[in-house]
Scaffold this motif. Structure first.
Motif, PDB file in Angstrom:
ATOM      1  N   LYS A   4       0.772  -1.198  -0.138  1.00 42.70           N
ATOM      2  CA  LYS A   4       0.027   0.062  -0.075  1.00 42.70           C
ATOM      3  C   LYS A   4       0.768   1.283  -0.068  1.00 42.70           C
ATOM      4  O   LYS A   4       0.829   2.101  -0.806  1.00 42.70           O
ATOM      5  CB  LYS A   4      -0.895  -0.094   1.212  1.00 42.70           C
ATOM      6  CG  LYS A   4      -2.086   0.878   1.267  1.00 42.70           C
ATOM      7  CD  LYS A   4      -2.921   0.689   2.423  1.00 42.70           C
ATOM      8  CE  LYS A   4      -4.193   1.309   2.357  1.00 42.70           C
ATOM      9  NZ  LYS A   4      -4.957   1.265   3.357  1.00 42.70           N
ATOM     10  N   ARG A   5       1.822   1.372   0.580  1.00 45.19           N
ATOM     11  CA  ARG A   5       2.921   2.383   0.752  1.00 45.19           C
ATOM     12  C   ARG A   5       3.573   2.578  -0.622  1.00 45.19           C
ATOM     13  O   ARG A   5       3.543   3.736  -0.982  1.00 45.19           O
ATOM     14  CB  ARG A   5       4.049   2.083   2.037  1.00 45.19           C
ATOM     15  CG  ARG A   5       5.048   3.165   2.025  1.00 45.19           C
ATOM     16  CD  ARG A   5       5.870   2.883   2.985  1.00 45.19           C
ATOM     17  NE  ARG A   5       7.031   3.690   3.139  1.00 45.19           N
ATOM     18  CZ  ARG A   5       8.089   3.815   2.365  1.00 45.19           C
ATOM     19  NH1 ARG A   5       8.142   2.982   1.567  1.00 45.19           N
ATOM     20  NH2 ARG A   5       8.744   4.581   2.472  1.00 45.19           N
ATOM     21  N   TYR A   8       0.952   4.210  -2.977  1.00 44.56           N
ATOM     22  CA  TYR A   8       0.704   5.650  -2.605  1.00 44.56           C
ATOM     23  C   TYR A   8       2.027   6.371  -2.967  1.00 44.56           C
ATOM     24  O   TYR A   8       1.897   7.575  -3.732  1.00 44.56           O
ATOM     25  CB  TYR A   8       0.713   6.004  -1.031  1.00 44.56           C
ATOM     26  CG  TYR A   8      -0.907   5.714  -0.690  1.00 44.56           C
ATOM     27  CD1 TYR A   8      -2.074   6.319  -1.248  1.00 44.56           C
ATOM     28  CD2 TYR A   8      -1.089   4.932   0.620  1.00 44.56           C
ATOM     29  CE1 TYR A   8      -3.148   5.905  -0.732  1.00 44.56           C
ATOM     30  CE2 TYR A   8      -2.295   4.551   0.944  1.00 44.56           C
ATOM     31  CZ  TYR A   8      -3.362   5.294   0.390  1.00 44.56           C
ATOM     32  OH  TYR A   8      -4.667   5.034   0.903  1.00 44.56           O
ATOM     33  N   TRP A  39      -1.129  14.421  -0.547  1.00 46.95           N
ATOM     34  CA  TRP A  39      -2.121  13.412   0.090  1.00 46.95           C
ATOM     35  C   TRP A  39      -1.332  12.124   0.148  1.00 46.95           C
ATOM     36  O   TRP A  39      -1.169  11.308   1.146  1.00 46.95           O
ATOM     37  CB  TRP A  39      -3.265  13.414  -0.367  1.00 46.95           C
ATOM     38  CG  TRP A  39      -4.468  12.597   0.316  1.00 46.95           C
ATOM     39  CD1 TRP A  39      -4.842  12.780   1.531  1.00 46.95           C
ATOM     40  CD2 TRP A  39      -4.632  10.902   0.134  1.00 46.95           C
ATOM     41  NE1 TRP A  39      -5.509  11.705   1.688  1.00 46.95           N
ATOM     42  CE2 TRP A  39      -5.465  10.709   0.545  1.00 46.95           C
ATOM     43  CE3 TRP A  39      -4.453  10.471  -0.889  1.00 46.95           C
ATOM     44  CZ2 TRP A  39      -6.134   9.485   0.740  1.00 46.95           C
ATOM     45  CZ3 TRP A  39      -5.085   9.062  -1.319  1.00 46.95           C
ATOM     46  CH2 TRP A  39      -5.686   8.729  -0.387  1.00 46.95           C
ATOM     47  N   CYS A  40      -0.974  11.595  -1.107  1.00 44.26           N
ATOM     48  CA  CYS A  40      -0.271  10.199  -1.247  1.00 44.26           C
ATOM     49  C   CYS A  40       0.874  10.100  -0.409  1.00 44.26           C
ATOM     50  O   CYS A  40       1.456   9.168   0.115  1.00 44.26           O
ATOM     51  CB  CYS A  40      -0.056  10.138  -2.723  1.00 44.26           C
ATOM     52  SG  CYS A  40      -1.827   9.819  -3.672  1.00 44.26           S
ATOM     53  N   SER A  42       1.853  12.097   2.047  1.00 41.17           N
ATOM     54  CA  SER A  42       1.409  12.073   3.463  1.00 41.17           C
ATOM     55  C   SER A  42       1.017  10.644   4.086  1.00 41.17           C
ATOM     56  O   SER A  42       1.341  10.403   5.187  1.00 41.17           O
ATOM     57  CB  SER A  42       0.368  12.986   3.935  1.00 41.17           C
ATOM     58  OG  SER A  42      -0.712  12.565   3.417  1.00 41.17           O
ATOM     59  N   ARG A  43       0.789   9.747   3.291  1.00 35.87           N
ATOM     60  CA  ARG A  43       0.463   8.351   3.419  1.00 35.87           C
ATOM     61  C   ARG A  43       1.702   7.469   3.043  1.00 35.87           C
ATOM     62  O   ARG A  43       1.623   6.155   3.606  1.00 35.87           O
ATOM     63  CB  ARG A  43      -0.685   7.806   3.073  1.00 35.87           C
ATOM     64  CG  ARG A  43      -2.055   8.466   3.564  1.00 35.87           C
ATOM     65  CD  ARG A  43      -3.208   8.465   2.873  1.00 35.87           C
ATOM     66  NE  ARG A  43      -4.205   9.002   3.614  1.00 35.87           N
ATOM     67  CZ  ARG A  43      -4.537  10.223   4.012  1.00 35.87           C
ATOM     68  NH1 ARG A  43      -3.572  11.231   4.042  1.00 35.87           N
ATOM     69  NH2 ARG A  43      -5.669  10.518   4.821  1.00 35.87           N
ATOM     70  N   SER A  44       2.609   7.817   2.810  1.00 36.66           N
ATOM     71  CA  SER A  44       3.829   6.881   2.069  1.00 36.66           C
ATOM     72  C   SER A  44       5.111   7.227   2.628  1.00 36.66           C
ATOM     73  O   SER A  44       5.749   6.466   2.934  1.00 36.66           O
ATOM     74  CB  SER A  44       3.561   6.628   0.623  1.00 36.66           C
ATOM     75  OG  SER A  44       3.959   7.864  -0.076  1.00 36.66           O
ATOM     76  N   SER A  45       5.514   8.723   2.572  1.00 31.70           N
ATOM     77  CA  SER A  45       6.865   8.859   2.733  1.00 31.70           C
ATOM     78  C   SER A  45       6.983  10.254   3.556  1.00 31.70           C
ATOM     79  O   SER A  45       6.455  11.243   3.030  1.00 31.70           O
ATOM     80  CB  SER A  45       7.548   8.997   1.707  1.00 31.70           C
ATOM     81  OG  SER A  45       8.868   9.640   1.690  1.00 31.70           O
ATOM     82  N   HIS A  49       6.682  14.185   1.554  1.00 26.61           N
ATOM     83  CA  HIS A  49       5.922  15.056   2.013  1.00 26.61           C
ATOM     84  C   HIS A  49       6.455  16.375   2.416  1.00 26.61           C
ATOM     85  O   HIS A  49       6.081  17.461   2.236  1.00 26.61           O
ATOM     86  CB  HIS A  49       4.864  14.358   2.957  1.00 26.61           C
ATOM     87  CG  HIS A  49       3.652  15.078   3.406  1.00 26.61           C
ATOM     88  ND1 HIS A  49       3.461  16.055   4.362  1.00 26.61           N
ATOM     89  CD2 HIS A  49       2.524  15.433   2.676  1.00 26.61           C
ATOM     90  CE1 HIS A  49       2.409  16.432   4.651  1.00 26.61           C
ATOM     91  NE2 HIS A  49       1.678  16.393   3.480  1.00 26.61           N
TER      92      HIS A  49
END
Length: 148
Positions: A4-5, A8, A39-40, A42-45, A49
């Motif tokens: 998932k990471r 994203y 947004w992506c 912020s959820r992956s790296s 970000h």
């Protein structure tokens, strides 16, 4: 979780690169793609970000969107004018009834959304982002001595 990471992360880079291309192509939106990249990321790296938030050109877009203070009146008005100008050109070039109805509907929805957003005064924006030169501090950890 790792898959998932990575998804994203790939979507974030694809969105950012497509947004950069949108700077030069009139019908490809830059701002929504940069916001999607933020947004992506912020959820992956955290690293990417942070890099995007502190970026010279894209950082203000993301920071303005993430704050609850609203957008400057000048930026809102400019966005509405350029959006409708781009849509008018598209309507003229395409000249299809269904495309005209679709573009007008999208334009009305986006204009309504932008007109309902809170307006931030420019003075507030200047107070929230102090100049690095005047404070002598740096936001980046690698600049411990205050030089760039």
């Amino acid at each position: 979780m790792q898959g998932k990471r990575i998804l994203y992360l790939m979507l974030g880079w694809f969105s950012l690169i497509t947004g950069i291309i949108g700077i030069f192509l009139p019908l490809l939106p830059t701002t929504p793609l940069v916001l999607l990249a933020a947004w992506c990321f912020s959820r992956s790296s955290v690293r990417f970000h942070t890099w995007l938030i502190e970026h010279k050109f894209f950082g203000p877009i993301v920071r303005d969107w993430q704050s609850s203070d609203g957008i400057p009146r000048k930026a809102r008005n400019r966005a509405i004018i350029f959006m409708w100008a781009g849509m008018a050109i598209s309507i003229f070039i395409v000249s299809r009834f269904w495309a005209t109805i679709g573009l007008i509907t999208i334009g009305l929805c986006v204009s309504t959304y932008l007109l309902r957003m809170p307006i931030r005064s420019e003075v507030t924006a200047d107070l929230k982002a102090p100049d690095k030169e005047t404070t002598g501090t740096s936001k980046r950890p690698e600049d411990k001595d205050g030089t760039s």
